[in-house]
Structure formats: structure tokens, C-alpha cells
Motif scaffolding. Structure first.
Motif, PDB file in Angstrom:
ATOM      1  N   GLU A 654      36.773   2.099  41.512  1.00 34.92           N
ATOM      2  CA  GLU A 654      37.084   1.431  40.705  1.00 34.92           C
ATOM      3  C   GLU A 654      38.284   0.940  40.164  1.00 34.92           C
ATOM      4  O   GLU A 654      39.283   1.514  40.463  1.00 34.92           O
ATOM      5  CB  GLU A 654      36.404   1.594  38.854  1.00 34.92           C
ATOM      6  N   ILE A 655      38.358  -0.463  40.251  1.00 32.81           N
ATOM      7  CA  ILE A 655      40.196  -1.158  40.703  1.00 32.81           C
ATOM      8  C   ILE A 655      40.079  -2.351  39.482  1.00 32.81           C
ATOM      9  O   ILE A 655      39.408  -3.377  39.313  1.00 32.81           O
ATOM     10  CB  ILE A 655      40.452  -1.410  41.925  1.00 32.81           C
ATOM     11  N   HIS A 656      40.813  -2.387  38.875  1.00 28.34           N
ATOM     12  CA  HIS A 656      41.212  -3.738  38.398  1.00 28.34           C
ATOM     13  C   HIS A 656      41.022  -4.736  38.846  1.00 28.34           C
ATOM     14  O   HIS A 656      42.261  -5.014  39.586  1.00 28.34           O
ATOM     15  CB  HIS A 656      42.288  -3.664  37.350  1.00 28.34           C
ATOM     16  N   PRO A 657      40.773  -6.381  38.916  1.00 27.31           N
ATOM     17  CA  PRO A 657      40.639  -7.608  39.702  1.00 27.31           C
ATOM     18  C   PRO A 657      42.796  -7.770  39.812  1.00 27.31           C
ATOM     19  O   PRO A 657      42.895  -8.191  41.099  1.00 27.31           O
ATOM     20  CB  PRO A 657      40.476  -8.784  38.518  1.00 27.31           C
ATOM     21  N   GLN A 658      43.560  -7.699  38.688  1.00 24.90           N
ATOM     22  CA  GLN A 658      44.752  -7.847  39.127  1.00 24.90           C
ATOM     23  C   GLN A 658      45.531  -7.148  39.923  1.00 24.90           C
ATOM     24  O   GLN A 658      46.424  -7.404  41.027  1.00 24.90           O
ATOM     25  CB  GLN A 658      45.815  -7.559  37.398  1.00 24.90           C
TER      26      GLN A 658
END
Ligand code: SF4
Length: 759
Positions: A654-658
Motif C-alpha cells: 500500500e502506497i500513497h499516490p504522492q
């Protein structure tokens, strides 16, 4: 690399994980079961009541058990599908001996031969290297009767100090902090106290996925007007419905608790009378949080200052409340300090020991509570007694009919057992209900240590990832194949009822342990004929201890839908809520409600220190780990249940779009996550529900999919819990999936490459 008898793909072909789906009689609506067995789910610490439908010697389905008060018939996906583990194609029905000439790496062996070979190997090893050269690893999903027997077997039969359990990876930070603050380690309140409170504070607990039924209590509280505060680096499913979300930077929870206490004191939102009458140590703690201004707290935690002020105001001004936490604040190299910080804001509020004034840790494993009370911890004797206390040793030695001098002293924690294997001090191991090669951090080291052993015997019902390294595997029992008790999340002792018999040569685990004792010609104290006899001895052993079960009977449990300990006599109803005004306990003896001689709770200074491995230029991103709703712990059971695997087939990053945009990683890209221990390659899942400086991976998978290949083996100095929730990593986009990753094909499993760990 670690040495398995044959390749991973050959092991998987023979022993799975294969996927079970409802087929045949399980799909025929018109089939009448022979019986319905009221029991409990085999998975998490909530221990939901369930009725198993049994036909012949098979569990064919379930029905809700609506009368059981905790879950009122509700179940999560794991509970609904748990029946598919019964009659599973991977079920071990014979003993196995390691044999690389066999296509599956193991030879099926008559049970009695395997028991004798186990006893001979233990006797030889102990005669050559001493009793303490043999160690045991046990588990917190076993019934309390079995956990009691494991502790007794280690100390009386094997005479080794080296036994520990997989609760070491779970609730021990909460347990240690609760003992420091309250003198007792149990949820202070029943879950019914959540409903009707003004504020529910949840720190580091992905309630909706890890303790799903608790969601219902929180939502009922919300419907009655409670404000819900959730503290987490991720916007978890429950956080989406909360009133205030505090996106804490992993490893900074103490700073938040100290900042909130600072504001409570500054605004006089504290209960002076309670603090003066029922606690000690407040002044020193108040002084220690003076520097934790909102600005400093915001800077360290990454939470907006206005949110910190809002949380402190709601918490500080409430007249009723319930604070819960779980592994999110406990899986840290300062996990005990985190929990003490949480307890400090509870004690300062004075809201404990009354209806709707509650505090609890959310236990993880099925018997996470009972499994940590009766002697399978490295420093503990039954009844939460202390292995280094002469009076406690004398009491238990009397029950066990041995000399106190013959009882070994305290051993070491589960991870330290592996370091002692590395040093050559421990050379033999028995494991049950523990899959360390998946669940311990830096697990390539763990696999190497299993292969370094002179002798390793595993008891299990499936050939789990650790048992694949064993010399002998003894076929144990599924939860529904035995009876006994467990203690669920609230401290309620409940009954597990047997639904079916173990298949083939499989045996109930307590029988296997006793068979080894008999084969070792050390049967004294190991001649129980049923779990009830073990429980009766446990009751006597626990009498007068903190975890006093002496007044609990199987019948009383059935009549009352469980009995809350302590329960010191048969005419005692059990203790629904700890620390109530006027409540007595064997330590305070009338001086107050808390379990210290003066009856007062302790404030403890909780100093902030950064995680053991913080980010730097080389490893600039925080990795945190946790669970998904459809899998459980190391996945030994749930990775074999088809519908649960279909729900979430393999771990994602899981990784943030930024962060993803900065690294040019798109949703669905293969991404390599590298730490100082190694690397794994997973598919990216780009989500807005995580801090941009943090990535998340669930931990239920083995081999190339195991996040614990890269987590850090740093531990809390008091509880010895590993720091699963923070380490430093870097990310790079990968061109292809990793070698050794299994692909599911129409005919089963196939490796996509060179095959991971080699034979
Ligand atoms: S896994 Fe936990 S919440 Fe789900 S059904 Fe089982 S006991 Fe209940």
C-alpha cells in the motif's frame, strides 16, 4: 539459504497450501446435520460463539449462535468460512519423518515409532548437552489446558528453562505495561461498557479488519452519541467513520499521549480526587510532559496541532470513555512505553473501574488472554505467578509434586531462543502452534537457525512453513477436534466443545505431549485422561494467584455464557469489571482496587524515543505491517481456505499516490521493497488511505511474499516484542515478479522461476 528436504514447489505439491471450497454435502441445502455443536471460532481473540454443523465425522457448515452475548450470532469472513479447514486435503493424518528421497520430502511413519524416535532424540541430546539444550515454542491459540500442560512439560518433564510462546509477538507489551500500572494484565472492562460512553479512543487498532465484531460495539456507541477518535498511520475502515482521525507517524504514539496529557493538565481536565486517592506517581509524570506542547507534539507525530487540541478537549472533558489499543502501539521497541502513555491519560481522567469507564488492549490470538496466564511464558508459572518468586515456586511445586529446587529458573523470549541456537547453546526444539519462519522478523535468519538444530520436532495439523524444516512432524488436533477452555478478549473464560474426532493417526495435542513423556520414561504428572482433569489441576495451581481460576468449572461456564476471572471460589460469580470501588483482590487485601499492596494504580513516566531504525537518506521510507480481514496470523489455516484467499490472494504494497508519483510507480506495478535485511517484490496498491511517508504490507504470507524477511529484529527491552510496526526501506519499480513466486494454475501450484529457497 535454508535447507529444506526437497524444493518448496515439491513440498507445496504434497502438503499445500491447497484451497478448500464448499463441495458435495456442504452444498446440499437439504442435508440434516447429525448435531449442532455450540463452540467458538478458532481464530481471533474475540472468540465469537458459533454452532458447527456436524455430519458423520465432518464439520459441514455452521449456524449462528445468537444467544452467546459477545457476538449475538455475528461473524466475520474468517468465522463464516472456518469450517472449510475441517476434512481439508492438506490435513496431516500420519506422523512424518524427514526423508529427502521421498517426493514430498517426508516419509509417513507409524505414530508410535515417531513418538519413540522423538523421545530418543530428546534423551540423547539432553544427556550429551544438558537439559537446557532443548527448547520449546508454544502458542496462544491453544486451549488454556494445553498452554498449562506445555509449561509444566517444559519444566517438569524436560527440565529446561527454555520455553516461550507466540504471544511474545502479540500482546506482551500491553501485558507488561498493565502489570506496571495496575498490577494485573486483563481488559479492565467488558465490551458492553463501550456502549453508552461519550468518547471512544482507539489507538493503533485496525478494529474492522483485526477485531471485526468490536466494530459493532463502537458503532453502537456512536449511535448513542459517542465521539470516536482513531489514531493510526492509515485511514483504516473504522477510521472512515470516526469523528476525529489522527494520522500519527509510525513510532510516535508516546509523543501524542504525552501531548494530550500536557493539555489535560494545562486545562485542568484531570480528576484530582481519583489521582490523589487511587494512584501514585502523578507529579513526576506531570513534570515529564511539561515540554510536550501542542506545537512540539504536532512536529514529532505529524498530526495537525488543532487535531491534537480537539482530541485532548474531547477526552479531557468527557465524563465517560473507553480507550482501546492493539498492536499498532504495542509492536515497537518502546511498546511498553507506548502503552504506559495511553494508561497515563486514562488514569489522569479517573475514568476506569466504573460502568462506561473502560480501558483494554484488544487481544489478537484465539487464546491471547488465557495463553499468557498459566505458565508457557518464559518467566511465568500458572496463575500469573512469577518463576523467580520463591513463594510462587513453592506453591506450584506442591501442586506438581516436585521439589521447588527442581524447577528451572526463568528462560528467554522466543527470539532469544533463536539467538541461542545460533550460539550453539540450544540444539533441539519442539514447536507447536507457532510458525516462526513466517511470523518472526528477519525470518531468513530464523529459517537458517531451524536448519542448524540437531533435532527439530513440530506438532501441527498442517505442514506449516516452519514444520517443513523439521526432522519429525507429529499430527496434532484442529480446534474442533478437542475440548477445553480459552479466555477471550474481555477476560471471559469460555468452553471449546469437541465436534469431531481427529482423523487417522492424528491426536489431541495434550495426548501427544503425554505420549512423549511416557516414551521418555518420565510420565509422573502427565497421565491426564481428559482436558477436564488438566483444568481441575490448573484451577488448584492458579488459586491465590492474580489470574485465579479456582472457582471456575466447566458447568459454570456453560450456565453463565462464560466466567470472567478472577473467580476465587465456586460460589463467586466471576469479576465482570476490574477495579470497581470496594472490589477486593489477593494483593491489595482491601486497601484499594488495584493489584498492589497499597491498592493504588501507578503512573509511569513514558519517555519518547525514536524507532530503533528511523529513516535516512539510504532508506527514506517507513514500512509498517499488519493484517487483512480475510487472513489470520501466519496463514497456516487461512491460506488454505479458498474463499478467504480469493478475497485477498497475496500481499500488496500500500502506497500513497504522492509517493507513488514521485517514484514513478503505478497501481499494479511490481515494486521491490528493500531494507537492511533483504528485499521482497510485490504488486503496488496505490491508495489515499496511508501517510505519504509510510508504506504498508500485510504479513500473512511465506517465502518470497513474507514481509518479515525485511522487518527488523529490534525488541522492546521489557516485553521483548519485536518492532514490526516501523523499519526503514527504499522502493524501486521492478521489471518482473520475483523468482520463486508461486502461481496458481488450473492444476495447482507452479513456481514462476528458480524456486525460492533451495532443497
Ligand atoms: S475471526 Fe474473530 S471476529 Fe471473526 S468470527 Fe472469528 S472470532 Fe469472530
Amino acid at each position: 539459504m535454508a535447507h529444506l528436504p526437497v524444493s518448496e514447489i515439491q513440498l507445496a505439491d504434497h502438503f499445500g497450501p491447497h484451497l478448500a471450497y464448499a463441495r458435495g454435502v456442504r452444498l446440499e441445502c437439504g442435508v440434516e446435520p447429525d448435531k449442532l455443536v455450540k463452540t467458538h471460532c478458532c481464530f481471533c481473540g474475540q472468540q465469537c460463539g458459533i454452532q458447527l454443523k456436524v455430519k458423520g465425522n465432518e464439520v459441514i457448515g455452521f449456524e449462528p449462535w445468537e444467544e452467546f452475548p459477545f457476538n449475538r450470532g455475528m461473524l466475520c469472513p474468517k468465522g463464516v468460512k472456518r469450517y472449510l479447514q475441517d476434512s481439508h486435503p492438506d490435513r496431516l493424518t500420519t506422523a512424518l519423518m524427514r526423508d529427502p528421497r521421498e517426493p514430498g520430502g517426508f516419509r509417513r511413519t507409524p505414530y508410535t515409532d515417531a513418538i519413540q524416535a522423538t523421545a530418543d532424540a530428546i534423551a540423547k541430546l539432553q544427556s550429551e548437552h544438558g537439559s537446557s539444550a532443548f527448547a520449546m515454542l508454544s502458542g496462544a491459540s491453544l486451549t488454556t489446558e494445553k498452554t498449562y500442560l506445555m509449561g509444566k512439560f517444559a519444566r517438569v518433564c524436560l527440565k529446561t528453562p527454555y520455553i516461550d510462546y507466540n504471544g511474545r509477538l502479540c500482546m506482551v507489551s500491553a501485558g507488561a505495561a498493565n502489570k506496571k500500572a495496575f498490577g494485573i494484565d486483563r481488559a479492565a472492562n467488558p465490551w458492553s461498557d463501550i456502549i453508552g460512553t461519550e468518547v471512544v479512543w482507539i489507538s493503533g487498532a485496525n478494529v474492522a479488519e483485526c477485531a471485526p465484531i468490536t466494530t459493532n460495539y463502537v458503532w453502537q456507541a456512536r449511535e448513542q452519541g459517542a465521539k470516536i477518535i482513531v489514531v493510526d498511520p492509515r485511514i483504516t475502515p473504522l477510521a472512515r467513520t470516526c469523528d476525529l482521525f489522527l494520522p500519527v507517524k509510525p513510532g510516535r504514539d508516546i509523543a501524542l499521549f504525552n501531548g494530550v496529557l500536557h493539555l489535560m493538565i494545562q486545562n485542568d481536565w484531570i480528576d484530582h480526587k481519583f489521582i490523589e486517592t487511587h494512584t501514585v506517581g502523578f507529579e513526576a509524570v506531570a513534570e515529564s510532559v511539561q515540554s510536550w506542547t501542542p506545537a512540539k507534539t504536532a512536529e514529532v507525530t505529524g498530526i495537525a496541532e488543532r487535531s491534537i487540541r480537539q482530541a485532548a478537549e474531547w477526552w479531557g472533558q468527557a465524563s465517560t470513555s473507553f480507550l482501546m489499543h492493539a498492536r499498532g502501539i504495542e509492536h515497537h521497541s518502546h511498546g511498553v512505553q507506548n502503552v504506559l502513555g495511553a494508561i497515563n491519560i486514562v488514569l489522569a481522567s479517573g475514568r476506569i473501574g466504573r460502568p462506561q469507564c473502560g480501558y483494554a488492549t484488544i487481544t489478537g490470538q484465539a487464546n491471547g488472554q488465557g495463553g499468557r496466564e498459566h505458565g508457557q511464558k518464559c518467566d511465568q508459572l500458572p496463575g500469573m505467578r512469577d518463576l523467580s518468586n520463591p513463594e510462587h515456586r513453592a506453591h506450584i511445586a506442591r501442586i506438581w509434586d516436585v521439589s521447588p529446587d527442581d524447577l528451572p529458573g526463568p528462560g528467554v523470549d522466543a527470539y532469544e531462543i533463536f539467538r541461542k541456537i545460533d550460539q550453539g547453546e540450544i540444539r533441539g526444539l519442539l514447536s507447536i502452534c507457532f510458525n516462526p519462519v513466517v511470523s518472526l522478523p528477519d525470518n531468513d535468519f530464523i529459517a537458517r537457525m531451524l536448519d542448524k538444530l540437531d533435532f527439530y520436532v513440530a506438532i501441527d495439523f498442517f505442514l506449516n512453513d516452519s514444520a517443513q524444516h523439521a526432522d519429525i512432524v507429529l499430527p496434532g488436533s484442529l480446534q474442533e477436534e478437542d475440548e477445553g477452555t480459552v479466555t477471550q478478549i474481555e477476560g471471559r473464560v469460555i468452553r471449546i466443545n469437541q465436534a469431531v474426532d481427529p482423523p487417522g493417526d492424528a491426536r489431541q495435542d495434550w495426548r501427544i505431549i503425554q505420549d512423549i513423556a511416557a516414551a521418555l520414561k518420565r510420565p509422573h504428572g502427565f497421565t491426564f485422561t481428559e482436558p477436564r482433569e488438566i483444568f481441575d489441576e490448573l484451577r488448584r495451581a492458579s488459586q491465590g494467584g492474580i489470574a485465579d481460576y479456582s472457582g471456575i468449572t466447566y458447568e459454570k461456564i456453560e450456565q453463565q455464557f462464560g466466567v470472567f476471572w478472577p473467580c476465587p471460589s465456586e460460589d463467586h460469580p466471576g469479576t465482570l469489571r476490574l477495579f470497581e470501588k470496594g472490589s477486593d483482590n489477593p494483593i491489595a487485601r482491601g486497601n484499594g482496587p488495584f493489584y498492589f499492596p497499597d491498592g493504588k494504580a501507578r503512573f509511569n513516566q513514558a519517555d519518547y524515543t525514536p524507532p530503533k531504525e528511523d529513516v535516512d537518506a539510504e532508506f527514506p521510507i517507513i514500512l509498517t505491517t499488519g493484517r487483512v480481514v480475510s487472513q489470520f496470523l501466519s496463514g497456516t489455516q487461512t491460506r488454505r481456505i479458498g474463499p478467504l484467499v480469493d478475497q485477498y490472494p497475496e500481499p500488496r504494497l500500500e502506497i500513497h499516490p504522492q509517493l507513488a508519483a514521485r517514484l514513478q510507480i503505478a497501481d499494479g506495478d511490481w515494486t521491490t521493497i528493500t531494507s537492511r535485511r533483504g528485499e521482497i517484490t510485490l504488486l503496488a496498491l496505490v491508495v489515499k488511505s496511508i501517510r505519504p511517508d509510510t508504506v504498508f504490507i500485510p504479513y500473512h504470507w511465506a517465502g518470497p511474499l513474507s514481509v518479515n524477511r525485511i522487518t527488523i529484529a529490534a525488541q522492546d527491552p521489557i516485553s521483548k516484542i519485536p518492532e514490526y510496526k516501523v523499519c526503514a526501506v527504499r522502493l524501486t519499480k521492478a521489471a518482473a515478479p520475483p523468482d520463486g513466486r508461486f502461481e496458481r494454475t488450473a492444476s495447482g501450484l507452479a513456481s514462476n522461476g528458480k524456486g525460492g529457497r533451495s532443497a
